[in-house]
Motif scaffolding. Structure first.
Motif, PDB file in Angstrom:
ATOM      1  N   HIS A   1      22.714  66.201 -96.268  1.00  8.35           N
ATOM      2  CA  HIS A   1      24.035  65.926 -95.718  1.00  8.35           C
ATOM      3  C   HIS A   1      24.490  64.589 -96.292  1.00  8.35           C
ATOM      4  O   HIS A   1      23.811  63.571 -96.127  1.00  8.35           O
ATOM      5  N   PRO A   2      25.619  64.546 -97.001  1.00 15.24           N
ATOM      6  CA  PRO A   2      25.991  63.313 -97.699  1.00 15.24           C
ATOM      7  C   PRO A   2      26.304  62.139 -96.788  1.00 15.24           C
ATOM      8  O   PRO A   2      26.266  60.984 -97.235  1.00 15.24           O
ATOM      9  N   ASP A   3      26.594  62.390 -95.524  1.00 16.30           N
ATOM     10  CA  ASP A   3      26.905  61.293 -94.607  1.00 16.30           C
ATOM     11  C   ASP A   3      25.691  60.753 -93.881  1.00 16.30           C
ATOM     12  O   ASP A   3      25.682  59.584 -93.464  1.00 16.30           O
ATOM     13  N   THR A   4      24.659  61.562 -93.729  1.00 12.99           N
ATOM     14  CA  THR A   4      23.494  61.146 -92.936  1.00 12.99           C
ATOM     15  C   THR A   4      22.195  61.110 -93.739  1.00 12.99           C
ATOM     16  O   THR A   4      21.197  60.584 -93.249  1.00 12.99           O
ATOM     17  N   ALA A   5      22.210  61.681 -94.947  1.00 10.15           N
ATOM     18  CA  ALA A   5      21.021  61.827 -95.795  1.00 10.15           C
ATOM     19  C   ALA A   5      19.980  62.751 -95.171  1.00 10.15           C
ATOM     20  O   ALA A   5      18.844  62.814 -95.630  1.00 10.15           O
ATOM     21  N   GLN A   6      20.336  63.490 -94.128  1.00 13.38           N
ATOM     22  CA  GLN A   6      19.444  64.491 -93.540  1.00 13.38           C
ATOM     23  C   GLN A   6      19.251  65.636 -94.533  1.00 13.38           C
ATOM     24  O   GLN A   6      20.203  66.132 -95.125  1.00 13.38           O
ATOM     25  N   VAL A   7      17.995  66.077 -94.716  1.00 10.39           N
ATOM     26  CA  VAL A   7      17.738  67.250 -95.549  1.00 10.39           C
ATOM     27  C   VAL A   7      18.218  68.489 -94.797  1.00 10.39           C
ATOM     28  O   VAL A   7      17.777  68.765 -93.679  1.00 10.39           O
ATOM     29  N   VAL A   8      19.101  69.226 -95.420  1.00 10.53           N
ATOM     30  CA  VAL A   8      19.712  70.396 -94.797  1.00 10.53           C
ATOM     31  C   VAL A   8      19.037  71.683 -95.267  1.00 10.53           C
ATOM     32  O   VAL A   8      18.831  72.620 -94.495  1.00 10.53           O
TER      33      VAL A   8
ATOM     34  N   LEU B   1      27.230  64.754-106.435  1.00  7.47           N
ATOM     35  CA  LEU B   1      25.989  65.540-106.512  1.00  7.47           C
ATOM     36  C   LEU B   1      24.791  64.675-106.130  1.00  7.47           C
ATOM     37  O   LEU B   1      23.870  65.138-105.438  1.00  7.47           O
ATOM     38  N   ALA B   2      24.783  63.428-106.580  1.00  8.35           N
ATOM     39  CA  ALA B   2      23.657  62.545-106.287  1.00  8.35           C
ATOM     40  C   ALA B   2      23.567  62.209-104.802  1.00  8.35           C
ATOM     41  O   ALA B   2      22.481  61.926-104.291  1.00  8.35           O
ATOM     42  N   ARG B   3      24.685  62.242-104.094  1.00  8.57           N
ATOM     43  CA  ARG B   3      24.668  62.012-102.645  1.00  8.57           C
ATOM     44  C   ARG B   3      24.190  63.234-101.879  1.00  8.57           C
ATOM     45  O   ARG B   3      23.723  63.115-100.747  1.00  8.57           O
ATOM     46  N   ALA B   4      24.323  64.417-102.497  1.00  8.15           N
ATOM     47  CA  ALA B   4      24.042  65.661-101.774  1.00  8.15           C
ATOM     48  C   ALA B   4      22.797  66.396-102.263  1.00  8.15           C
ATOM     49  O   ALA B   4      22.374  67.361-101.601  1.00  8.15           O
ATOM     50  N   ILE B   5      22.210  65.988-103.374  1.00 10.40           N
ATOM     51  CA  ILE B   5      21.035  66.669-103.922  1.00 10.40           C
ATOM     52  C   ILE B   5      20.004  65.629-104.342  1.00 10.40           C
ATOM     53  O   ILE B   5      20.345  64.634-104.991  1.00 10.40           O
ATOM     54  N   ASN B   6      18.733  65.876-103.990  1.00 15.45           N
ATOM     55  CA  ASN B   6      17.656  64.976-104.418  1.00 15.45           C
ATOM     56  C   ASN B   6      16.366  65.777-104.564  1.00 15.45           C
ATOM     57  O   ASN B   6      15.958  66.453-103.623  1.00 15.45           O
ATOM     58  N   PRO B   7      15.714  65.719-105.780  1.00 15.81           N
ATOM     59  CA  PRO B   7      16.194  65.081-107.004  1.00 15.81           C
ATOM     60  C   PRO B   7      17.297  65.893-107.669  1.00 15.81           C
ATOM     61  O   PRO B   7      17.415  67.100-107.448  1.00 15.81           O
ATOM     62  N   VAL B   8      18.091  65.224-108.489  1.00 12.41           N
ATOM     63  CA  VAL B   8      19.226  65.854-109.158  1.00 12.41           C
ATOM     64  C   VAL B   8      19.185  65.468-110.631  1.00 12.41           C
ATOM     65  O   VAL B   8      18.506  64.507-111.016  1.00 12.41           O
ATOM     66  N   HIS B   9      19.873  66.209-111.481  1.00 10.31           N
ATOM     67  CA  HIS B   9      19.949  65.923-112.919  1.00 10.31           C
ATOM     68  C   HIS B   9      18.555  65.883-113.549  1.00 10.31           C
ATOM     69  O   HIS B   9      18.261  65.035-114.393  1.00 10.31           O
TER      70      HIS B   9
ATOM     71  N   ALA C   1      30.488  66.227-103.041  1.00 11.59           N
ATOM     72  CA  ALA C   1      29.396  66.122-102.071  1.00 11.59           C
ATOM     73  C   ALA C   1      29.585  67.108-100.923  1.00 11.59           C
ATOM     74  O   ALA C   1      28.643  67.805-100.511  1.00 11.59           O
ATOM     75  N   GLN C   2      30.793  67.189-100.403  1.00 10.26           N
ATOM     76  CA  GLN C   2      31.050  68.070 -99.264  1.00 10.26           C
ATOM     77  C   GLN C   2      31.012  69.540 -99.677  1.00 10.26           C
ATOM     78  O   GLN C   2      30.541  70.395 -98.910  1.00 10.26           O
ATOM     79  N   ALA C   3      31.469  69.862-100.883  1.00 10.33           N
ATOM     80  CA  ALA C   3      31.409  71.248-101.349  1.00 10.33           C
ATOM     81  C   ALA C   3      29.964  71.693-101.550  1.00 10.33           C
ATOM     82  O   ALA C   3      29.612  72.849-101.278  1.00 10.33           O
ATOM     83  N   THR C   4      29.114  70.778-102.015  1.00  8.49           N
ATOM     84  CA  THR C   4      27.689  71.093-102.169  1.00  8.49           C
ATOM     85  C   THR C   4      27.061  71.396-100.816  1.00  8.49           C
ATOM     86  O   THR C   4      26.276  72.342-100.666  1.00  8.49           O
ATOM     87  N   LEU C   5      27.403  70.593 -99.829  1.00  5.35           N
ATOM     88  CA  LEU C   5      26.920  70.850 -98.464  1.00  5.35           C
ATOM     89  C   LEU C   5      27.403  72.202 -97.966  1.00  5.35           C
ATOM     90  O   LEU C   5      26.640  72.989 -97.397  1.00  5.35           O
TER      91      LEU C   5
END
Length: 340
Positions: free
Chosen positions: A198-205, A265-273, A307-311
């Protein structure tokens, strides 16, 4: 496992951008498909490829120093490299509508494309082709696009770093932001190797699950404490998408917005790229709003929309169960909602 429901991302859609239409084709024979993002009046285009294993078509023409200024659509598809053929179907449909670059003897529709790797999900011999791309264009409209297990997100999975048997269902999602009458929207097909946060909380969704399959392992923390990833074939993942705005922008600024979109993408995916992702973002500028709030604001809006579309892509995804067949293995991919 959390007992609280996941918060949904703000409402919005890339189709709220003036001049943008979206259509999906979803193959009923196995989970795969393609998504057409159309700008029939033409749009300034840009692209930024960050993943190390991309599958793309017609990206060079989007470089700011190259001749062509405007394109007429973007095709996102599953099927790995075979899925690039879907763009040919989009070209055929657009030509029939009289859309394309005027070359005096006819028109050439310009449709860059990117693909994701979903061929581990069901029978890999079934993948998007020119017919699929044509059908996606036929379905395109300015209505709110379907999200989740449709189009380019139909066969998407996330959290595969410890093996696809511990992954979860990915999908396609959309979001938009409007500031002072100018809109920036994004549509993202998320098939990431990493977890979705979640890009606002960094919670793994959604992402890699624990060995019992009942919880989320948190890939970043698992790797940092020394858990080894499963050996990976390059290019077997990938998040692809399109940013669009009705602001007035140049081709160089479209490329810059594609670049800063990767911050989302980096706010919503980890690891990314990663070396096993082909993460690619396009940008389309229709100019229909007739003005711009400036690049500082547009860049912030682009990263937020991505970020929000990825979520949204994983929040709208539904679980997927595939039984073993002659040409594929059984697979169970739970949704984000299943683990709440």
């Amino acid at each position: 496992m959390s007992s609280s429901p996941l918060p949904m991302a703000p409402a919005g859609s890339i189709t709220l951008v003036q001049g943008i239409e979206v259509g999906h084709f979803t193959d009923t024979r196995r989970p795969t498909g393609c998504t057409a993002i159309l700008a029939k009046a033409g749009a300034v285009g840009g692209v930024d490829v960050r993943g190390a294993a991309p599958g793309t078509r017609e990206t060079d023409l989007l470089h700011p120093t190259n001749l062509v200024e405007r394109v007429h659509g973007i095709m996102l598809a599953g099927g790995s490299a075979w899925g690039l053929d879907a763009a040919s179907g989009a070209m055929r449909w657009l030509e029939e509508q009289g859309v394309g670059l005027d070359i005096s003897v006819g028109r050439i529709p310009l449709v860059p494309a990117a693909v994701l790797f979903d061929v581990l999900v069901g029978d890999m011999r079934i993948r998007p082709d020119a017919h699929a791309g044509y059908a996606a264009c036929q379905a395109a409209s300015s209505a709110m696009p379907a999200q989740g297990n449709v189009g380019a997100g139909a066969g998407a999975a996330v959290g595969k770093i410890f093996g696809i048997q511990r992954a979860m269902k990915g999908g396609i999602g959309t979001a938009s932001v409007t500031v002072d009458g100018v809109t920036v929207g994004a549509i993202i097909a998320c098939n990431a190797l990493g977890d979705v946060l979640h890009p606002d909380t960094a919670q793994v969704v959604a992402g890699a699950r624990t060995s019992d399959g009942l919880g989320l392992i948190d890939t970043r923390r698992a790797l940092l404490r020394g858990e080894p990833p499963q050996p990976l074939l390059a290019g077997t993942n990938t998040t692809i998408g399109v940013i669009a705005t009705d602001a007035t922008i140049t081709k160089a600024l479209a490329s810059r917005l594609a670049t800063v979109g990767h911050d989302g993408l980096a706010r919503a995916i980890n690891p990314v790229h990663t070396m096993s992702d082909g993460d690619t973002l396009f940008c389309l500028g229709t100019g229909a709003a007739g003005r711009s709030p400036g690049m500082m604001v547009l860049a912030t809006m682009a990263a937020e929309a991505v970020a929000q579309a990825t979520l949204q892509a994983v929040l709208h995804a539904n679980r997927l169960q595939i039984d073993a067949g002659e040409n594929h293995k059984a697979l169970h991919l739970p949704s984000a909602a299943d683990l709440q």
